[in-house]
Scaffold this active site. Structure first.
Site, PDB file in Angstrom:
ATOM      1  N   HIS A  56     -39.702 -39.840 -27.747  1.00 24.87           N
ATOM      2  CA  HIS A  56     -38.789 -40.315 -26.693  1.00 24.87           C
ATOM      3  C   HIS A  56     -38.957 -41.825 -26.493  1.00 24.87           C
ATOM      4  O   HIS A  56     -37.984 -42.559 -26.304  1.00 24.87           O
ATOM      5  CB  HIS A  56     -39.092 -39.627 -25.362  1.00 24.87           C
ATOM      6  CG  HIS A  56     -38.828 -38.162 -25.342  1.00 24.87           C
ATOM      7  ND1 HIS A  56     -39.834 -37.238 -25.357  1.00 24.87           N
ATOM      8  CD2 HIS A  56     -37.674 -37.457 -25.309  1.00 24.87           C
ATOM      9  CE1 HIS A  56     -39.324 -36.017 -25.312  1.00 24.87           C
ATOM     10  NE2 HIS A  56     -38.008 -36.120 -25.298  1.00 24.87           N
ATOM     11  N   LYS A 107     -34.143 -35.589 -34.646  1.00 25.94           N
ATOM     12  CA  LYS A 107     -34.944 -34.359 -34.624  1.00 25.94           C
ATOM     13  C   LYS A 107     -34.076 -33.142 -34.243  1.00 25.94           C
ATOM     14  O   LYS A 107     -34.206 -32.080 -34.806  1.00 25.94           O
ATOM     15  CB  LYS A 107     -36.091 -34.560 -33.628  1.00 25.94           C
ATOM     16  CG  LYS A 107     -36.795 -33.334 -33.157  1.00 25.94           C
ATOM     17  CD  LYS A 107     -37.813 -32.890 -34.139  1.00 25.94           C
ATOM     18  CE  LYS A 107     -38.621 -31.691 -33.714  1.00 25.94           C
ATOM     19  NZ  LYS A 107     -38.207 -30.990 -32.537  1.00 25.94           N
ATOM     20  N   ASP A 108     -33.191 -33.336 -33.252  1.00 24.71           N
ATOM     21  CA  ASP A 108     -32.291 -32.251 -32.840  1.00 24.71           C
ATOM     22  C   ASP A 108     -30.953 -32.469 -33.533  1.00 24.71           C
ATOM     23  O   ASP A 108     -29.950 -32.854 -32.911  1.00 24.71           O
ATOM     24  CB  ASP A 108     -32.135 -32.245 -31.322  1.00 24.71           C
ATOM     25  CG  ASP A 108     -33.445 -31.901 -30.634  1.00 24.71           C
ATOM     26  OD1 ASP A 108     -34.016 -30.845 -30.942  1.00 24.71           O
ATOM     27  OD2 ASP A 108     -33.915 -32.710 -29.820  1.00 24.71           O
ATOM     28  N   SER A 165     -41.987 -31.753 -27.754  1.00 21.43           N
ATOM     29  CA  SER A 165     -42.648 -31.346 -26.499  1.00 21.43           C
ATOM     30  C   SER A 165     -43.345 -30.010 -26.688  1.00 21.43           C
ATOM     31  O   SER A 165     -44.274 -29.670 -25.963  1.00 21.43           O
ATOM     32  CB  SER A 165     -41.627 -31.200 -25.376  1.00 21.43           C
ATOM     33  OG  SER A 165     -40.809 -32.325 -25.328  1.00 21.43           O
TER      34      SER A 165
HETATM   35  O1  PAF Z   1     -32.466 -33.125 -26.041  1.00 23.95           O
HETATM   36  C1  PAF Z   1     -32.645 -32.914 -24.824  1.00 23.95           C
HETATM   37  O2  PAF Z   1     -33.691 -33.208 -24.275  1.00 23.95           O
HETATM   38  C2  PAF Z   1     -31.540 -32.260 -24.019  1.00 23.95           C
HETATM   39  O3  PAF Z   1     -30.858 -31.308 -24.768  1.00 23.95           O
HETATM   40  C3  PAF Z   1     -30.557 -33.277 -23.394  1.00 23.95           C
HETATM   41  C4  PAF Z   1     -29.770 -34.020 -24.448  1.00 23.95           C
HETATM   42  C5  PAF Z   1     -31.323 -34.258 -22.523  1.00 23.95           C
HETATM   43  C6  PAF Z   1     -29.558 -32.545 -22.491  1.00 23.95           C
HETATM   44  O4  PAF Z   1     -30.192 -31.840 -21.476  1.00 23.95           O
END
Ligand code: PAF
Length: 291
Positions: A48, A160-161, A197
């Site tokens: 992050h 990552k996502d 996380s």
């Molecule tokens: O990736 C995340 O942490 C969540 O899916 C997001 C984009 C903050 C939406 O809640």
């Protein structure tokens, strides 16, 4: 320390003020009045921090939202167990973020669950969506709300996502949302494990075994010359070496459609992998090019 605001009204007035100041002080440098948003659910780690660092590099006013969005948790997923570490999150944003927007659920959803939601479409039922029904609709709904609340010029997401990034990109395009999406590469531990996380839930043995995911992706990338089937076979061979890792899915997708590719596919592709280690589920992905 970044300024922490918890209400939509406060955030809007803070941003209006910051935009005005930036425009006044740097009238020949209007981009400094840009707002860059990094949406998060908190429990911030170095991945992050890298996203926020990218936001900082883009210039302008950096807003990090921290909101554990109930809408993207399924009935069998434990919303209450999601780590909440607001104080350390805020401390880790020192010097990087200007504003932290940390609303309550009541602030975001004052009337309870919203009547109107964004539908993520067909791709939302695949891969992550197959085991988390409703997750992507809930995710896109809160991202759309955050875009409307913050009105960012740029929003930063992590590769990552990968499926999330794809769906956010589609929403922006489909709905003509006036925001640019910036994507930051996955941050990894020195042995290759993607930061997440959820890594905190792994015991020592699982932590060691988990590295097979990135090893499988590296093997997949190395096999790209030989086509999509070879990519899958190379990744599977690695994954099979770790009995503690229970594969959920392994697939090669087209980055434009997120549909799985066939053996004849040429060009860009993304290898997606998800697996269970005990009760913890990890995901990872790698962009490849099949000649
Ligand atoms: O990736 C995340 O942490 C969540 O899916 C997001 C984009 C903050 C939406 O809640």
């Amino acid at each position: 320390m970044p300024e922490v605001v918890t209400t939509v009204a406060e955030l809007r007035s803070r941003l209006a003020e910051a935009r005005e100041t930036a425009l006044r002080e740097g009238s020949s440098d209007a981009p400094d009045a840009r707002v860059v948003l990094v949406p998060t659910m908190g429990a911030l780690h170095d991945g992050h921090v890298r996203l926020v660092g990218r936001a900082r590099d883009l210039g302008g006013i950096v807003v990090v939202s921290i909101f554990v969005n109930p809408l993207q948790f399924g009935p069998t997923e434990d919303l209450d167990r999601y780590p909440r570490t607001l104080d350390t999150d805020i401390a880790s944003l020192e010097g990087l973020a200007d504003v932290v927007f940390a609303p309550s659920a009541a602030e975001m959803y004052p009337d309870g669950a919203p009547n109107t939601r964004v539908s993520a479409g067909e791709v939302a039922s695949l891969y992550e969506g197959a085991i988390r029904p409703g997750h992507f609709d809930g995710m896109l709904t809160v991202v759309a709300k955050l875009f409307n609340i913050v009105r960012p010029d740029v929003a930063v997401f992590g590769q990552k996502d990968a499926q999330q990034v794809h769906l956010v990109g589609r929403m922006v395009k489909d709905l003509n949302l006036p925001v640019t999406i910036a994507v930051v590469d996955t941050v990894r531990e020195s042995d290759g494990l993607a930061l997440s996380s959820r890594n905190r839930y792994l015991d020592d043995g699982q932590r060691q075994a988990a590295v097979v995911l990135s090893r499988a992706l590296a093997a997949a990338a190395a096999a790209a010359q030989e086509g999509a089937d070879a990519v899958l076979a190379a990744a599977r061979e690695q994954l099979d070496t770790e009995p503690a890792v229970k594969l959920d899915y392994l697939v090669v997708v087209d980055p434009d459609t997120f549909q799985s590719v066939d053996a004849e596919h040429h060009g860009q592709a993304v290898v997606l992998v998800a697996a269970h280690l005990g009760t913890t589920r990890l995901i990872d992905n790698e962009r490849i090019s099949i000649p």
